[in-house]
Each structure stands twice: as C-alpha cells, then as structure tokens.
Design an enzyme around this catalytic site. Structure first.
Site, PDB file in Angstrom:
ATOM      1  CG  HIS A 116       0.232   4.571   3.312  1.00 48.49           C
ATOM      2  ND1 HIS A 116      -0.039   3.231   3.413  1.00 48.49           N
ATOM      3  CD2 HIS A 116      -0.964   5.182   3.095  1.00 48.49           C
ATOM      4  CE1 HIS A 116      -1.345   3.027   3.254  1.00 48.49           C
ATOM      5  NE2 HIS A 116      -1.928   4.200   3.064  1.00 48.49           N
TER       6      HIS A 116
ATOM      7  CE  LYS B  76      -4.597   1.902  -0.708  1.00 45.09           C
ATOM      8  NZ  LYS B  76      -3.967   0.587  -0.545  1.00 45.09           N
TER       9      LYS B  76
ATOM     10  CG  ASP C 223      -4.631  -8.394   1.140  1.00 42.88           C
ATOM     11  OD1 ASP C 223      -3.472  -8.821   1.076  1.00 42.88           O
ATOM     12  OD2 ASP C 223      -4.912  -7.208   1.299  1.00 42.88           O
TER      13      ASP C 223
ATOM     14  CE1 TYR D  40      -5.280   2.460   3.927  1.00 40.63           C
ATOM     15  CE2 TYR D  40      -6.066   0.369   3.064  1.00 40.63           C
ATOM     16  CZ  TYR D  40      -5.097   1.342   3.127  1.00 40.63           C
ATOM     17  OH  TYR D  40      -3.948   1.218   2.386  1.00 40.63           O
TER      18      TYR D  40
ATOM     19  CB  SER E 115      -0.962   0.012   1.190  1.00 35.28           C
ATOM     20  OG  SER E 115      -2.008  -0.914   0.975  1.00 35.28           O
TER      21      SER E 115
ATOM     22  CG  ASN F 292      -6.967  -1.880  -0.247  1.00 32.39           C
ATOM     23  OD1 ASN F 292      -5.888  -1.325  -0.418  1.00 32.39           O
ATOM     24  ND2 ASN F 292      -7.228  -2.600   0.834  1.00 32.39           N
TER      25      ASN F 292
END
Length: 533
Positions: free
Chosen positions: A295, A63, A494, A160, A60, A162
């Site tokens: 992050h 991002k 995941d 959050y 992540s 995705n």
C-alpha cells in the site's frame, strides 16, 4: 565484465534518479535488512539532515496496520462481545439507510467495496478550504452522517473511500473501550519491535524535524503545513527503522496460516465471486509477473509506499518528504534487484478515430480521449490522465485499464475498479443555449447537506460550495460539451485532491431552464443538487 550491483548500490543510486528534498529507502530480504539508504534533508530551512530514525507520517499505510489490530481483536473474541459492539458502533456512526443494506459487511468496508462515498472528496462540497482544520472527534462524526446513500451497490465494484476506515477506527475505539493508539501499541508495535511508531492523528504536530514539501526542481520546493486529523484511515507515524522492523514482522507472519497478516492477505472477491484487488488495507497487484501486496500513502508534502513480494521474500520501503512518485521508486528498486530491465516497448503506429469527449452515464462522469502520438492514447477521467497503448484500432489498454470503442461508445474496464460504458458527447446546436448565464444560481443537496453556487458570465463559469465545514473557495469551471462542465479542484483539504468534478446540468421540460445538477468525481459519484428558487 562489470559485476551486478549490490542491493546497497541500487539504493544509493535512487536519489540521483528520483530527485527531491530527501528520502529513505530500505530492502528487507529473507527476513533481514539487506540494505538501506537515507539522503537529503528533513528540514531544508533549518538544514537538518534525514536519518533512519527520522519519523514520517506514513498516511494510508496505516490502514493495513489497523486491520491487523482488527483481526487480532476478532480472533480473540470468544464470546462475540467485541464483534457485536463493533456492529452497534458502526450503526451509531453511519446513516441508518446505509447500515440497513444486508450486503454491507465488515469485509466490504475493508475491501473498499462498501459503495460509500469518500469523505475526503466530499469535504470540498462541505465548504472546506485548503490547509483547513479537520478534527477526528468533532468533524469526522458529522461527516459520516452526511455521506448520503451509496454511489454503487455494496460488493459490486470498488472505489477508494477513506470513509470506510475512518468509521472503522472510531467504531473499534467504541467497541473495545480503548484508544486506537493504545491498541496499535499493544497488539502491533510492541510485537513488531517498532520502538518509535505511534498513532499521531494531528498532522499539524508531526514529530520534528520532518517537514513535507510541495514542488519540483522546476518550481522549487515549498514547505506545506497540514492541519487535518485522521486515525483509522491514516495517522500512524514511523521511522525507516520502524518500517524495517515491520517488514521483518511481516516476513515472519506471511506463511503462518494462523497469523493475522496471512489471513488479511488472502484473495478478496466481489459479491459475484470474481477476484478483487483490495482487501484489509492491502493492494494486490503484479510487478514484472510477480505478485505484490502492499500500500502507498500520501498527504501534501509526503509520498510513501511499502510492499512485499512473497515469492522472493523481498520487502521494499520508500519514504519521501515530497510529492514524487514512490510507486515508480519502488518498482525501480525491485526491477534492479531481480535483474529486470525497464524496456520501453515500441508503440505500433496505430491511429484511432474516436478521440473527443464522452460521458459515463452510469457514474455521471466526463471522460476525454486524446491521442498525443500514434500508438498512444490518453484517457482523462475527471481530471486524471491515464496513458494506454493502442493494441488495435478499436482498443487500448494499460496495466490498470482497458478501453474498447464499440458501436460508437466506450467500454471501460478499470482493472482496479468498476466497468462502465460511455457515450460520445455532442457539440450543442445553434438553437441550444449553453451560455454561462443559463446555469448560474444556487443548488441544494439535502442528501449530503451541501449548497452549490454557480456564477459567471461572458463565457466563464465559477463554482463554490457551502457546508458544515464553512464556505469553500471559488473553483474555475470549463465547458466540456452539451450540458456537461468540469470544475477544477487541484488543491483541497487533503492531498492528492479529487481532481476535476463533473458537473451535469439538468434542464426542465421546456429545455430553456435548468432545474438541477449532478456533481461527482470517481471518489464520490452521482450527487444530485436541486435548483433553489
């Protein structure tokens, strides 16, 4: 008198403090590499050592890099052709009911304020199996059409998801006519001198020799094979050398008001004007009173983090091929560098009389409050523990949450999310039937295209889901109180997994039969399933 440890000394002390198969850490200060350390093995079975050139999936952390490319595209979009094409692509990818909401803007997507449920959590309800395959171009577009409606109004809270960045990545490709990988290469990696960084969506084909490991010293370490693809929400791979080059690039850009990075790090806000903590793939937080922007990233077998302290011009990078807590590693390094000692503040001997199960009615989530010792409170919000310090008999807080007990209810202020109120759950009376047989059967959600099966007897319930990804595994369920159950999910497509799902059964008018159920977790709340006949 002993001298203060150097940055290199601090980094070399990390492996003994945070044990695992291997890792790579670095500090960039004032735009230059101040120290780096690599230890352990990229592959335990093959006995291959990690090096600064070993390529990791940075998950992540991708991002923020996608958002730098997005900003660059928008800044050079003189005739608005790209922006218009991007809007059209998002309309094509996401359900029309969602895109019709005027408060759903690009800024809400990149700030995790869209109110759209997280598709990785929903894969559990679509029948995914742990270690299963997920395709970015085949499965992802189908997922976007099945996320249902909002689980909160856009711009009013943060969750959050995705979904926001997966949709954005696909939309950028459609709008620009280029692959996201090519755009990243042209507009970021070359400029930042990240010579081996690349977008590699397929986690099953990571560049050798890197292997991710699950486990601990107590259980041993087991290699984990991922089989998922992702792009806008993750998918970039990079070495420690690449990440050092990235941090140098960030340091050069941080104070340039025209740079994409500078613009992306401006304080985000909610719809009402109050400050938010997430924007353009970056988390805004504080460590020891210092403002930090960065992050983390995670997938089964890997944990990573990078952050930048502008006032000190310090960047910290942590890459691990295990499930260890990289945030703690990063904080440890920063505290040592700036001379802050980790002090464990003595807890006041304060006891509370409001432990037990609660129910967040707005978000349909079960909450359990326990007190393991005086002065400390543990809030379990759908399977994830948060430790809080009791400040007064009716209040407890941590760096991310404040909980107040008022008029018999909990008032929960998540500093990185939403505010909610929860009522206490009561044990059923003897006349109320809460035996597992009452709840068994099949339930259907047309909103997200999922079927929920409940089976069991003799005090035990099991739940499992069917959807477009297949027939998922059986999950154990546990009675919380009243008609509220939890469904344990600690391994999913995941990692990290959603944790516990709250399952609220709804009774018919006679209170003797069940007509439906609401299923949810903090990443995907308030999903209604109707009982199938």
């Amino acid at each position: 008198m002993p001298s203060e440890p150097s940055i290199q000394d601090i980094l070399e002390s990390v492996p003994a403090t945070f044990r695992g198969p291997g890792g790579a850490v670095a500090v960039v200060k004032d735009g230059e590499l101040a120290g780096q350390h690599v230890w352990g093995f990229a592959n335990l079975d093959a006995r291959i050592l990690l090096t600064p050139a070993t390529i990791f999936p940075i998950c992540s952390i991708s991002k923020q890099m996608v958002c730098l490319v997005l900003r660059d595209l928008l800044q050079n979009d003189k005739d608005k052709a790209f922006e218009n094409a991007l809007t059209k692509a998002l309309h094509d990818l996401l359900p029309q009911d969602i895109m019709a909401n005027q408060d759903l803007t690009l800024e809400r997507l990149v700030a995790m304020q869209s109110g759209i449920r997280d598709y990785w959590a929903l894969t559990v309800l679509w029948g995914a199996t742990p270690g299963g395959k997920f395709s970015i171009y085949e499965d992802a577009p189908q997922a976007l059409k099945r996320v249902g409606g909002f689980h909160f109004p856009p711009g009013t809270s943060m969750s959050y998801a995705n979904t926001n960045f997966m949709a954005l990545g696909l939309a950028i490709e459609r709008a620009s006519g280029q692959t996201l990988g090519d755009l990243l290469q042209e507009r970021l990696f070359k400029r930042a001198a990240m010579t081996t960084a690349a977008l590699r969506p397929d986690t099953e084909r990571l560049p050798p020799p890197i292997v991710g490991y699950e486990g601990s010293d107590g259980t041993g370490y087991i290699a984990y094979k991922n089989r998922i693809e992702w792009a806008g929400d993750a998918g970039i791979t990079a070495s420690l050398e690449d990440m050092v080059a990235y941090e140098k690039y960030i340091d050069r850009s941080a104070t340039d008001p025209d740079s994409a990075y500078h613009k992306n790090t401006q304080q985000p806000h909610y719809l009402d004007g109050s400050p938010a903590f997430y924007g353009y793939g970056l988390i805004h937080s504080e460590i020891e009173g210092m403002k930090v922007v960065g992050h983390g990233g995670a997938i089964a077998g890997f944990r990573l983090i990078r952050f930048y302290v502008a006032e000190k011009r310090i960047s910290i990078i942590v890459l691990l091929n295990s499930d260890a807590n990289t945030e703690e590693v990063g904080k440890h390094i920063l505290r040592k560098i700036v001379g802050k000692r980790t002090e464990h503040e003595a807890l006041e001997e304060v006891n509370v009389d409001w432990t037990g199960p609660y129910f967040d009615q707005q978000n349909s989530l079960a909450i359990t409050v326990s007190q393991p010792k005086p002065g400390e409170l543990v809030i379990n919000y759908s399977g994830h523990d948060a430790k809080l310090k009791v400040t007064i008999p009716t209040q407890a807080s941590s760096s991310s949450m404040k909980v107040t007990h008022e008029d018999g209810r909990l008032i929960i202020q998540r500093l990185r999310g939403y505010r909610s109120t929860a009522r206490p759950l009561q044990s059923p009376t003897k006349s109320e039937d809460t035996t597992p047989l009452l709840y068994t059967g099949s339930y259907r959600s047309e909103e997200i295209d999922s079927t929920f099966h409940v089976a069991g007897a003799g005090g035990m319930l099991y739940g499992y889901f069917d959807g477009y990804l297949g027939q998922g595994p059986v999950h154990l369920m546990r009675h919380v109180a009243e008609d509220v159950w939890s469904l344990a999910c600690h391994r999913s497509l995941d990692a990290p997994a959603p944790g516990d799902w709250t399952v609220l059964f709804h009774r018919d008018g006679d209170c003797k039969t069940v007509k439906g159920v609401t299923v949810g977790c903090p990443l995907a709340m308030n999903i209604l399933f109707d009982k199938m006949q």
